[in-house]
Write a protein that holds these residues in place. Structure first.
Motif, PDB file in Angstrom:
ATOM      1  N   ILE A  32       0.832  -1.199   0.000  1.00 44.36           N
ATOM      2  CA  ILE A  32       0.000   0.000   0.000  1.00 44.36           C
ATOM      3  C   ILE A  32       0.873   1.258   0.000  1.00 44.36           C
ATOM      4  CG2 ILE A  32      -1.711   1.318   1.325  1.00 44.36           C
ATOM      5  CD1 ILE A  32      -2.763  -1.189  -0.178  1.00 44.36           C
ATOM      6  N   GLY A  33       1.941   1.240   0.777  1.00 50.25           N
ATOM      7  CA  GLY A  33       2.834   2.408   0.826  1.00 50.25           C
ATOM      8  C   GLY A  33       3.470   2.717  -0.522  1.00 50.25           C
ATOM      9  N   LEU A  34       3.985   1.683  -1.170  1.00 47.99           N
ATOM     10  CA  LEU A  34       4.611   1.886  -2.483  1.00 47.99           C
ATOM     11  C   LEU A  34       3.576   2.283  -3.533  1.00 47.99           C
ATOM     12  CD1 LEU A  34       7.086  -1.124  -2.485  1.00 47.99           C
ATOM     13  CD2 LEU A  34       7.662   1.294  -2.231  1.00 47.99           C
ATOM     14  N   ALA A  35       2.440   1.615  -3.512  1.00 45.99           N
ATOM     15  CA  ALA A  35       1.386   1.936  -4.490  1.00 45.99           C
ATOM     16  C   ALA A  35       0.907   3.373  -4.313  1.00 45.99           C
ATOM     17  CB  ALA A  35       0.224   0.958  -4.352  1.00 45.99           C
ATOM     18  N   LEU A  36       0.651   3.773  -3.068  1.00 48.27           N
ATOM     19  CA  LEU A  36       0.183   5.137  -2.829  1.00 48.27           C
ATOM     20  C   LEU A  36       1.232   6.186  -3.195  1.00 48.27           C
ATOM     21  CD1 LEU A  36      -1.869   4.858   0.485  1.00 48.27           C
ATOM     22  CD2 LEU A  36      -2.709   5.278  -1.831  1.00 48.27           C
ATOM     23  N   LEU A  51      13.154  12.680  -6.462  1.00 46.12           N
ATOM     24  CA  LEU A  51      13.436  12.108  -5.142  1.00 46.12           C
ATOM     25  C   LEU A  51      12.363  11.106  -4.721  1.00 46.12           C
ATOM     26  CD1 LEU A  51      14.743  15.266  -3.257  1.00 46.12           C
ATOM     27  CD2 LEU A  51      16.072  13.285  -4.039  1.00 46.12           C
ATOM     28  N   ALA A  52      11.095  11.407  -5.013  1.00 45.77           N
ATOM     29  CA  ALA A  52      10.016  10.475  -4.671  1.00 45.77           C
ATOM     30  C   ALA A  52      10.172   9.157  -5.428  1.00 45.77           C
ATOM     31  CB  ALA A  52       8.657  11.109  -4.970  1.00 45.77           C
ATOM     32  N   VAL A  53      10.473   9.242  -6.708  1.00 48.10           N
ATOM     33  CA  VAL A  53      10.674   8.029  -7.504  1.00 48.10           C
ATOM     34  C   VAL A  53      11.896   7.259  -7.009  1.00 48.10           C
ATOM     35  CG1 VAL A  53      11.219   7.169  -9.821  1.00 48.10           C
ATOM     36  CG2 VAL A  53       9.447   8.907  -9.521  1.00 48.10           C
ATOM     37  N   ALA A  54      12.952   7.971  -6.641  1.00 42.43           N
ATOM     38  CA  ALA A  54      14.155   7.318  -6.124  1.00 42.43           C
ATOM     39  C   ALA A  54      13.867   6.593  -4.811  1.00 42.43           C
ATOM     40  CB  ALA A  54      15.278   8.336  -5.933  1.00 42.43           C
ATOM     41  N   VAL A  55      13.087   7.195  -3.931  1.00 41.97           N
ATOM     42  CA  VAL A  55      12.735   6.550  -2.659  1.00 41.97           C
ATOM     43  C   VAL A  55      11.931   5.279  -2.914  1.00 41.97           C
ATOM     44  CG1 VAL A  55      11.300   6.824  -0.587  1.00 41.97           C
ATOM     45  CG2 VAL A  55      12.886   8.635  -1.255  1.00 41.97           C
ATOM     46  N   ALA A  91      12.027   3.486  -5.622  1.00 37.77           N
ATOM     47  CA  ALA A  91      12.946   2.519  -6.244  1.00 37.77           C
ATOM     48  C   ALA A  91      13.835   1.857  -5.192  1.00 37.77           C
ATOM     49  CB  ALA A  91      13.787   3.213  -7.310  1.00 37.77           C
ATOM     50  N   VAL A  92      14.346   2.627  -4.256  1.00 42.45           N
ATOM     51  CA  VAL A  92      15.181   2.057  -3.186  1.00 42.45           C
ATOM     52  C   VAL A  92      14.349   1.094  -2.331  1.00 42.45           C
ATOM     53  CG1 VAL A  92      16.421   2.633  -1.052  1.00 42.45           C
ATOM     54  CG2 VAL A  92      16.865   3.923  -3.145  1.00 42.45           C
ATOM     55  N   ALA A  93      13.115   1.478  -2.034  1.00 41.44           N
ATOM     56  CA  ALA A  93      12.242   0.581  -1.269  1.00 41.44           C
ATOM     57  C   ALA A  93      12.010  -0.720  -2.021  1.00 41.44           C
ATOM     58  CB  ALA A  93      10.909   1.281  -0.970  1.00 41.44           C
ATOM     59  N   MET A  94      11.826  -0.634  -3.333  1.00 43.63           N
ATOM     60  CA  MET A  94      11.632  -1.848  -4.128  1.00 43.63           C
ATOM     61  C   MET A  94      12.903  -2.707  -4.136  1.00 43.63           C
ATOM     62  SD  MET A  94       8.529  -2.078  -5.057  1.00 43.63           S
ATOM     63  CE  MET A  94       8.639  -3.407  -6.234  1.00 43.63           C
ATOM     64  N   LEU A 110      15.631  -7.596  -2.401  1.00 43.14           N
ATOM     65  CA  LEU A 110      16.784  -8.217  -1.739  1.00 43.14           C
ATOM     66  C   LEU A 110      16.393  -9.038  -0.509  1.00 43.14           C
ATOM     67  CD1 LEU A 110      19.485  -5.409  -1.926  1.00 43.14           C
ATOM     68  CD2 LEU A 110      19.402  -7.537  -3.231  1.00 43.14           C
ATOM     69  N   PHE A 111      15.414  -8.580   0.226  1.00 46.73           N
ATOM     70  CA  PHE A 111      15.091  -9.233   1.488  1.00 46.73           C
ATOM     71  C   PHE A 111      13.790 -10.048   1.434  1.00 46.73           C
ATOM     72  CE2 PHE A 111      17.847  -5.690   2.650  1.00 46.73           C
ATOM     73  CZ  PHE A 111      18.864  -6.417   3.263  1.00 46.73           C
ATOM     74  N   GLY A 112      13.201 -10.168   0.268  1.00 47.86           N
ATOM     75  CA  GLY A 112      12.048 -11.051   0.097  1.00 47.86           C
ATOM     76  C   GLY A 112      10.723 -10.351   0.292  1.00 47.86           C
ATOM     77  N   TRP A 113       9.690 -11.006  -0.230  1.00 43.78           N
ATOM     78  CA  TRP A 113       8.343 -10.443  -0.194  1.00 43.78           C
ATOM     79  C   TRP A 113       7.766 -10.366   1.205  1.00 43.78           C
ATOM     80  CZ3 TRP A 113       7.925  -8.081  -4.433  1.00 43.78           C
ATOM     81  CH2 TRP A 113       8.291  -8.650  -5.638  1.00 43.78           C
ATOM     82  N   GLU A 114       8.063 -11.344   2.033  1.00 46.92           N
ATOM     83  CA  GLU A 114       7.424 -11.414   3.346  1.00 46.92           C
ATOM     84  C   GLU A 114       8.163 -10.603   4.395  1.00 46.92           C
ATOM     85  OE1 GLU A 114       4.500 -12.737   3.841  1.00 46.92           O
ATOM     86  OE2 GLU A 114       4.421 -13.369   1.748  1.00 46.92           O
ATOM     87  N   GLY A 115       9.244  -9.920   4.025  1.00 48.12           N
ATOM     88  CA  GLY A 115       9.972  -9.066   4.962  1.00 48.12           C
ATOM     89  C   GLY A 115      10.863  -9.868   5.848  1.00 48.12           C
TER      90      GLY A 115
END
Length: 130
Positions: free
Chosen positions: A66-70, A111-115, A117-120, A125-130
């Motif tokens: 939801i955070g990334l989509a929003l 900057l918003a797109v970069a943030v 992208a970094v989150a993605m 790297l750390f998997g879908w389930e966190g």
């Protein structure tokens, strides 16, 4: 009347721009229109990306998804609103023989797109389930 309110009125009555200043070389007006369309394409891509994150990553934690989509959807909405505002401001400046307006919006959008992208990258790297 504030400059913003005046610009906002021109969004819905662009023919009134002709009342201001002299007609610029049509090549400049057409270039301004192409820039407007490029901003709209960017907005559509951001909105599409937001829907894609929400719809095609169901295994992603709800908060991340939801955070990334929003973030992408809001960026797309702001980009589309900025497109018409920038078009009006540039068209008025050209008609008045003024310098084209500067803006911090491209930096904020980048900057918003970069943030996002970094989150993605973190999610990948750390998997879908966190």
């Amino acid at each position: 009347m504030s400059n913003f309110v005046q610009s906002l009125r021109l969004w819905f009555a662009p023919e009134r721009i002709r009342e201001d200043g002299d007609t610029p070389d049509y090549r400049f007006s057409l270039a301004n229109e192409r820039t407007f369309l490029a901003w709209l394409r960017t907005a559509l891509a951001l909105i599409g990306g937001g829907f894609a994150v929400d719809q095609f990553l169901p295994d992603l934690r709800w908060g991340w998804r939801i955070g990334l989509a929003l973030a992408l959807l809001v960026s797309g909405v702001l980009c589309s609103l900025r497109a018409v505002n920038h078009w009006v401001r540039c068209e008025r400046a050209m008609r008045r023989g003024e310098d084209l307006p500067s803006s911090r919006f491209p930096t904020v959008l980048s900057l918003a797109v970069a943030v996002v992208a970094v989150a993605m990258v973190v999610v990948v790297l750390f998997g879908w389930e966190g």
